[in-house]
Design a protein around this motif. Structure first.
Motif, PDB file in Angstrom:
ATOM      1  N   UNK A   1    -154.432 -53.331 -27.194  1.00  0.00           N
ATOM      2  CA  UNK A   1    -154.648 -52.011 -27.772  1.00  0.00           C
ATOM      3  C   UNK A   1    -154.399 -50.868 -26.815  1.00  0.00           C
ATOM      4  N   UNK A   2    -153.912 -51.133 -25.622  1.00  0.00           N
ATOM      5  CA  UNK A   2    -153.778 -50.046 -24.650  1.00  0.00           C
ATOM      6  C   UNK A   2    -152.829 -48.966 -25.136  1.00  0.00           C
ATOM      7  N   UNK A   3    -151.634 -49.361 -25.604  1.00  0.00           N
ATOM      8  CA  UNK A   3    -150.676 -48.352 -26.060  1.00  0.00           C
ATOM      9  C   UNK A   3    -151.197 -47.618 -27.267  1.00  0.00           C
ATOM     10  N   UNK A   4    -151.940 -48.340 -28.116  1.00  0.00           N
ATOM     11  CA  UNK A   4    -152.468 -47.739 -29.338  1.00  0.00           C
ATOM     12  C   UNK A   4    -153.350 -46.538 -29.029  1.00  0.00           C
ATOM     13  N   UNK A  62    -147.517 -50.104 -30.347  1.00  0.00           N
ATOM     14  CA  UNK A  62    -146.877 -48.848 -29.978  1.00  0.00           C
ATOM     15  C   UNK A  62    -146.762 -47.857 -31.131  1.00  0.00           C
ATOM     16  N   UNK A  63    -146.973 -48.305 -32.356  1.00  0.00           N
ATOM     17  CA  UNK A  63    -146.683 -47.445 -33.496  1.00  0.00           C
ATOM     18  C   UNK A  63    -147.716 -46.340 -33.720  1.00  0.00           C
ATOM     19  N   UNK A  64    -148.986 -46.648 -33.516  1.00  0.00           N
ATOM     20  CA  UNK A  64    -150.045 -45.725 -33.922  1.00  0.00           C
ATOM     21  C   UNK A  64    -150.023 -44.412 -33.157  1.00  0.00           C
ATOM     22  N   UNK A  65    -149.441 -44.392 -31.968  1.00  0.00           N
ATOM     23  CA  UNK A  65    -149.412 -43.142 -31.213  1.00  0.00           C
ATOM     24  C   UNK A  65    -148.569 -42.069 -31.891  1.00  0.00           C
ATOM     25  N   UNK A  66    -147.767 -42.476 -32.864  1.00  0.00           N
ATOM     26  CA  UNK A  66    -146.919 -41.518 -33.590  1.00  0.00           C
ATOM     27  C   UNK A  66    -147.551 -41.048 -34.902  1.00  0.00           C
ATOM     28  N   UNK A  67    -148.735 -41.553 -35.225  1.00  0.00           N
ATOM     29  CA  UNK A  67    -149.323 -41.272 -36.541  1.00  0.00           C
ATOM     30  C   UNK A  67    -149.584 -39.782 -36.751  1.00  0.00           C
ATOM     31  N   UNK A  68    -150.046 -39.097 -35.722  1.00  0.00           N
ATOM     32  CA  UNK A  68    -150.375 -37.679 -35.861  1.00  0.00           C
ATOM     33  C   UNK A  68    -149.137 -36.832 -36.170  1.00  0.00           C
ATOM     34  N   UNK A  78    -142.388 -43.263 -41.075  1.00  0.00           N
ATOM     35  CA  UNK A  78    -141.959 -42.311 -40.051  1.00  0.00           C
ATOM     36  C   UNK A  78    -142.434 -42.734 -38.673  1.00  0.00           C
ATOM     37  N   UNK A  79    -143.700 -43.124 -38.561  1.00  0.00           N
ATOM     38  CA  UNK A  79    -144.226 -43.538 -37.258  1.00  0.00           C
ATOM     39  C   UNK A  79    -143.449 -44.735 -36.725  1.00  0.00           C
ATOM     40  N   UNK A  80    -143.070 -45.632 -37.608  1.00  0.00           N
ATOM     41  CA  UNK A  80    -142.300 -46.813 -37.192  1.00  0.00           C
ATOM     42  C   UNK A  80    -140.928 -46.410 -36.676  1.00  0.00           C
ATOM     43  N   UNK A  81    -140.231 -45.547 -37.428  1.00  0.00           N
ATOM     44  CA  UNK A  81    -138.901 -45.114 -36.997  1.00  0.00           C
ATOM     45  C   UNK A  81    -138.967 -44.279 -35.722  1.00  0.00           C
ATOM     46  N   UNK A  82    -140.054 -43.531 -35.540  1.00  0.00           N
ATOM     47  CA  UNK A  82    -140.225 -42.779 -34.292  1.00  0.00           C
ATOM     48  C   UNK A  82    -140.282 -43.720 -33.097  1.00  0.00           C
ATOM     49  N   UNK A  83    -141.014 -44.809 -33.248  1.00  0.00           N
ATOM     50  CA  UNK A  83    -141.130 -45.763 -32.156  1.00  0.00           C
ATOM     51  C   UNK A  83    -139.840 -46.541 -31.946  1.00  0.00           C
ATOM     52  N   UNK A  84    -139.213 -46.960 -33.033  1.00  0.00           N
ATOM     53  CA  UNK A  84    -138.045 -47.836 -32.922  1.00  0.00           C
ATOM     54  C   UNK A  84    -136.797 -47.104 -32.440  1.00  0.00           C
ATOM     55  N   UNK A  85    -136.600 -45.875 -32.889  1.00  0.00           N
ATOM     56  CA  UNK A  85    -135.328 -45.203 -32.603  1.00  0.00           C
ATOM     57  C   UNK A  85    -135.466 -43.731 -32.263  1.00  0.00           C
ATOM     58  N   UNK A  86    -136.702 -43.211 -32.190  1.00  0.00           N
ATOM     59  CA  UNK A  86    -136.920 -41.773 -32.043  1.00  0.00           C
ATOM     60  C   UNK A  86    -136.219 -41.001 -33.160  1.00  0.00           C
ATOM     61  N   UNK A  87    -136.202 -41.606 -34.362  1.00  0.00           N
ATOM     62  CA  UNK A  87    -135.598 -41.007 -35.561  1.00  0.00           C
ATOM     63  C   UNK A  87    -134.095 -40.773 -35.396  1.00  0.00           C
ATOM     64  N   UNK A  88    -133.444 -41.620 -34.614  1.00  0.00           N
ATOM     65  CA  UNK A  88    -131.982 -41.542 -34.467  1.00  0.00           C
ATOM     66  C   UNK A  88    -131.346 -42.788 -35.072  1.00  0.00           C
ATOM     67  N   UNK A  89    -130.219 -42.601 -35.719  1.00  0.00           N
ATOM     68  CA  UNK A  89    -129.498 -43.707 -36.341  1.00  0.00           C
ATOM     69  C   UNK A  89    -128.624 -44.366 -35.276  1.00  0.00           C
ATOM     70  N   UNK A  90    -129.143 -45.428 -34.671  1.00  0.00           N
ATOM     71  CA  UNK A  90    -128.530 -45.997 -33.482  1.00  0.00           C
ATOM     72  C   UNK A  90    -127.548 -47.130 -33.783  1.00  0.00           C
TER      73      UNK A  90
END
Length: 391
Positions: free
Chosen positions: A36-39, A196-202, A106-118
């Motif tokens: 849970x550290x990253x969370x 890593x995903x939850x840090x993007x929830x806000x 959105x939070x998932x895509x933020x973590x996976x790609x920073x919302x970029x189509x890679x």
């Protein structure tokens, strides 16, 4: 009602290094995830652009996203990234996925790609197709870094297709709307970094609010998105809920009580208290009174001092919530992971109190001291879990 004494003045800011050391060893405590550290430790970016604040202030009716129209700006992301966010939300709307799903996506895509189509340097065919950057994670592609089992190269590099595939799997996760974001995203993605995903929830919630009319402040009730109704165990799309139903009596740092670092919510003794959001228990104990006594199994009185039986929870983004004056020992223990809406104790009048109520605080930046406290009323309202005014 008289309230908290020592708990809010004695305990200072958390040291992130210490928290990291504690959290690193915690495994498998969020359902189907790892540590849970990253969370809990990763902070959020800067403030939104000026026009975003106005868009996110009100809630409802939820509006359809216009992908081709003018979109608000965020300091965390560029225009192309916000356009991708709009596509993700619009696909969820078209599929009838509740707004909590848009926040998770959105939070998932933020973590996976920073919302970029890679594209991917190891997938030559992807380099010939429109893309917004080049990754190198195995053979993963697109906003959600999907591997070949999710579709062809061209399909995975189509943002709308990628979002649709994500939602199709998301809605099959049991009780996904009530489970922690990081647990749900991990069930869909099966990531090597499950926390890593939850840090993007806000930020994801703020983007959903800005693009879709305050939709992160809604709760799905009987198939309808209802604004500002996250209480009695209902969880807003933002991931927050009111700790108890009831009216706010004594307010935050009033003229008569300038050191009152929270609000008092009136309720009958024994009323269930719920965790306002998913988090980790920092403190679960009986607070000493002014005379150093720990006798929280009896009703307190004005001037006694102390928080009585109380709990502090640490949430993603460095937020801390505090729950004071419980009637009996809290139902949770230090370092336990609790989910939003989970019952953590019952209303009482222990400690520095003149009658049954919940003293509720919100703190920022991992700071449990008075200097970290903010007014819980606007904070909770912005998350769709308002603390009601006393009748």
């Amino acid at each position: 009602m008289n309230d908290v004494g020592k708990a809010e003045t004695r305990r200072g800011p958390l040291r992130l290094g210490l928290v990291a050391a504690v959290l690193t060893g915690m495994l498998l405590l969020l359902c189907c995830t790892g540590g849970t550290a990253a969370f809990f430790l990763t902070g959020l970016g800067g403030d939104d652009a000026e026009n975003v604040d106005a868009l996110g202030m009100e809630c409802g009716p939820v509006r359809a996203v216009n992908v081709a129209g003018k979109l608000p700006r965020f300091t965390e992301y560029g225009d192309t990234q916000i356009r991708n966010a709009a596509i993700i939300i619009k696909v969820g709307q078209d599929m009838g996925v509740p707004s909590r799903g848009w926040v998770v996506a959105l939070a998932t895509a933020m973590q996976e790609s920073a919302l970029r189509n890679l594209a991917n340097s190891g997938v030559p065919a992807s380099l010939a197709l429109p893309h917004e950057g080049v990754g190198a994670d195995h053979d993963s592609l697109g906003l959600f870094q999907q591997r070949p089992g999710w579709g062809t190269v061209a399909e995975r590099l189509n943002p709308a297709y990628a979002a649709r595939k994500f939602y199709e799997k998301l809605v099959k996760v049991e009780s996904w709307q009530r489970r922690p974001l990081t647990a749900v995203a991990q069930r869909v993605q099966v990531s090597a970094y499950p926390d890593a995903y939850a840090k993007h929830e806000e930020v994801a919630s703020r983007i959903v609010d800005a693009l879709a009319g305050g939709a992160a402040r809604t709760v799905e009730i009987n198939g309808k998105a209802v604004c500002n109704a996250a209480e009695r165990g209902q969880i807003a799309a933002s991931g927050w809920t009111a700790p108890i139903p009831g009216g706010v009596g004594s307010g935050f740092r009033t003229a008569s009580r300038p050191s009152h670092n929270g609000v008092d919510i009136g309720a009958a003794k024994g009323t269930e208290i719920r965790a306002a959001a998913t988090g980790r228990v920092l403190v679960s104990t009986c607070d000493e009174d002014h005379r150093g006594r720990q006798d929280c199994n009896v009703d307190g009185f004005p001037g006694k001092g102390g928080c009585g039986w109380f709990v502090d929870l640490l949430h993603a983004g460095g937020y801390i919530t505090r729950y004071c004056h419980m009637v009996v020992q809290p139902f949770v223990k230090k370092d336990q992971i609790v989910t939003a809406g989970q019952v953590i104790g019952k209303v009482g009048s222990s400690g520095n109190s003149s009658g049954p109520h919940l003293h509720f605080e919100v703190h920022l930046r991992n700071n449990r001291s008075a200097s970290g406290a903010v007014n819980p009323v606007p904070f909770m309202r912005e998350r769709g879990a308002p603390l009601r005014a006393a009748e």
